[in-house]
Design a protein around this motif. Structure first.
Motif, PDB file in Angstrom:
ATOM      1  N   GLY A  71       0.812  -1.209   0.000  1.00  0.00           N
ATOM      2  CA  GLY A  71       0.000   0.000   0.000  1.00  0.00           C
ATOM      3  C   GLY A  71       0.842   1.255   0.000  1.00  0.00           C
ATOM      4  O   GLY A  71       2.063   1.220  -0.097  1.00  0.00           O
ATOM      5  N   ASP A  72       0.135   2.376   0.149  1.00  0.00           N
ATOM      6  CA  ASP A  72       0.789   3.677   0.172  1.00  0.00           C
ATOM      7  C   ASP A  72       0.878   4.160   1.617  1.00  0.00           C
ATOM      8  O   ASP A  72       0.599   3.413   2.561  1.00  0.00           O
ATOM      9  CB  ASP A  72       0.017   4.667  -0.704  1.00  0.00           C
ATOM     10  CG  ASP A  72      -1.443   4.817  -0.247  1.00  0.00           C
ATOM     11  OD1 ASP A  72      -1.829   4.263   0.815  1.00  0.00           O
ATOM     12  OD2 ASP A  72      -2.199   5.495  -0.961  1.00  0.00           O
ATOM     13  N   TYR A  73       1.258   5.422   1.783  1.00  0.00           N
ATOM     14  CA  TYR A  73       1.420   5.957   3.132  1.00  0.00           C
ATOM     15  C   TYR A  73       0.124   5.888   3.936  1.00  0.00           C
ATOM     16  O   TYR A  73       0.139   5.519   5.106  1.00  0.00           O
ATOM     17  CB  TYR A  73       1.930   7.407   3.107  1.00  0.00           C
ATOM     18  CG  TYR A  73       1.945   7.987   4.490  1.00  0.00           C
ATOM     19  CD1 TYR A  73       2.956   7.644   5.388  1.00  0.00           C
ATOM     20  CD2 TYR A  73       0.921   8.803   4.943  1.00  0.00           C
ATOM     21  CE1 TYR A  73       2.945   8.122   6.690  1.00  0.00           C
ATOM     22  CE2 TYR A  73       0.903   9.285   6.242  1.00  0.00           C
ATOM     23  CZ  TYR A  73       1.923   8.938   7.108  1.00  0.00           C
ATOM     24  OH  TYR A  73       1.910   9.386   8.401  1.00  0.00           O
ATOM     25  N   GLN A  74      -1.004   6.240   3.327  1.00  0.00           N
ATOM     26  CA  GLN A  74      -2.273   6.261   4.063  1.00  0.00           C
ATOM     27  C   GLN A  74      -2.606   4.871   4.621  1.00  0.00           C
ATOM     28  O   GLN A  74      -3.034   4.745   5.766  1.00  0.00           O
ATOM     29  CB  GLN A  74      -3.414   6.783   3.185  1.00  0.00           C
ATOM     30  CG  GLN A  74      -4.698   7.062   3.964  1.00  0.00           C
ATOM     31  CD  GLN A  74      -4.518   8.078   5.089  1.00  0.00           C
ATOM     32  OE1 GLN A  74      -4.039   9.179   4.860  1.00  0.00           O
ATOM     33  NE2 GLN A  74      -4.895   7.708   6.309  1.00  0.00           N
ATOM     34  N   LYS A  75      -2.388   3.844   3.804  1.00  0.00           N
ATOM     35  CA  LYS A  75      -2.658   2.478   4.272  1.00  0.00           C
ATOM     36  C   LYS A  75      -1.701   2.103   5.398  1.00  0.00           C
ATOM     37  O   LYS A  75      -2.087   1.433   6.358  1.00  0.00           O
ATOM     38  CB  LYS A  75      -2.530   1.477   3.127  1.00  0.00           C
ATOM     39  CG  LYS A  75      -3.732   1.484   2.219  1.00  0.00           C
ATOM     40  CD  LYS A  75      -3.760   0.252   1.337  1.00  0.00           C
ATOM     41  CE  LYS A  75      -5.045   0.201   0.561  1.00  0.00           C
ATOM     42  NZ  LYS A  75      -4.862  -0.095  -0.850  1.00  0.00           N
ATOM     43  N   PHE A  76      -0.442   2.530   5.277  1.00  0.00           N
ATOM     44  CA  PHE A  76       0.556   2.290   6.331  1.00  0.00           C
ATOM     45  C   PHE A  76       0.106   2.973   7.618  1.00  0.00           C
ATOM     46  O   PHE A  76       0.076   2.364   8.687  1.00  0.00           O
ATOM     47  CB  PHE A  76       1.923   2.822   5.886  1.00  0.00           C
ATOM     48  CG  PHE A  76       2.904   3.005   7.016  1.00  0.00           C
ATOM     49  CD1 PHE A  76       3.547   1.907   7.578  1.00  0.00           C
ATOM     50  CD2 PHE A  76       3.194   4.261   7.505  1.00  0.00           C
ATOM     51  CE1 PHE A  76       4.447   2.073   8.626  1.00  0.00           C
ATOM     52  CE2 PHE A  76       4.094   4.435   8.550  1.00  0.00           C
ATOM     53  CZ  PHE A  76       4.713   3.331   9.115  1.00  0.00           C
ATOM     54  N   PHE A  77      -0.264   4.247   7.513  1.00  0.00           N
ATOM     55  CA  PHE A  77      -0.674   5.033   8.669  1.00  0.00           C
ATOM     56  C   PHE A  77      -1.870   4.380   9.370  1.00  0.00           C
ATOM     57  O   PHE A  77      -1.880   4.219  10.590  1.00  0.00           O
ATOM     58  CB  PHE A  77      -1.027   6.465   8.230  1.00  0.00           C
ATOM     59  CG  PHE A  77      -1.483   7.337   9.354  1.00  0.00           C
ATOM     60  CD1 PHE A  77      -0.561   7.953  10.191  1.00  0.00           C
ATOM     61  CD2 PHE A  77      -2.834   7.532   9.601  1.00  0.00           C
ATOM     62  CE1 PHE A  77      -0.984   8.748  11.252  1.00  0.00           C
ATOM     63  CE2 PHE A  77      -3.265   8.329  10.653  1.00  0.00           C
ATOM     64  CZ  PHE A  77      -2.334   8.942  11.481  1.00  0.00           C
ATOM     65  N   ASP A  78      -2.877   3.995   8.571  1.00  0.00           N
ATOM     66  CA  ASP A  78      -4.069   3.353   9.146  1.00  0.00           C
ATOM     67  C   ASP A  78      -3.698   2.048   9.857  1.00  0.00           C
ATOM     68  O   ASP A  78      -4.222   1.758  10.940  1.00  0.00           O
ATOM     69  CB  ASP A  78      -5.111   3.072   8.057  1.00  0.00           C
ATOM     70  CG  ASP A  78      -5.694   4.357   7.466  1.00  0.00           C
ATOM     71  OD1 ASP A  78      -5.551   5.435   8.085  1.00  0.00           O
ATOM     72  OD2 ASP A  78      -6.287   4.274   6.372  1.00  0.00           O
ATOM     73  N   ALA A  79      -2.810   1.270   9.247  1.00  0.00           N
ATOM     74  CA  ALA A  79      -2.402  -0.012   9.846  1.00  0.00           C
ATOM     75  C   ALA A  79      -1.682   0.212  11.172  1.00  0.00           C
ATOM     76  O   ALA A  79      -1.927  -0.503  12.147  1.00  0.00           O
ATOM     77  CB  ALA A  79      -1.499  -0.777   8.875  1.00  0.00           C
TER      78      ALA A  79
END
Length: 91
Positions: A71-79
């Motif tokens: 994923g991208d940063y947003q998916k990383f952040f959410d995880a």
């Protein structure tokens, strides 16, 4: 498997630099081995990243584990917020 992070060493955006840095810091803190691919080093690298992501305008950072798109940063952040970072990196 190895984690690969597509990033930009010449980012005009402070936000992109910050996002990349957060991902690198997380990986370093967890002692997760990863390699970086700088999309500014060649247009081929940028095209490869966008093709693998499936988005012709995808921007870095973009994370992969082997051939699997994480994923991208947003998916990383959410995880990370959900305490599921290992799942994000497919570890």
């Amino acid at each position: 498997m190895s984690v690969t992070v597509y990033f930009s060493s010449v980012s005009g955006s402070r936000e992109v630099k910050q996002h990349q840095s957060e991902i690198f810091q997380f990986l370093d803190s967890k002692k997760i081995k990863y390699r970086t691919l700088d999309i500014t080093s060649s247009t081929d690298v940028k095209e490869e990243m966008r093709k693998k992501v499936g988005n012709p305008s995808a921007m870095p950072p973009q994370v992969f584990n082997g051939d699997k798109y994480c994923g991208d940063y947003q998916k990383f952040f959410d995880a990370v917020e959900d305490g599921k970072a290992e799942t994000f990196f497919k570890l």
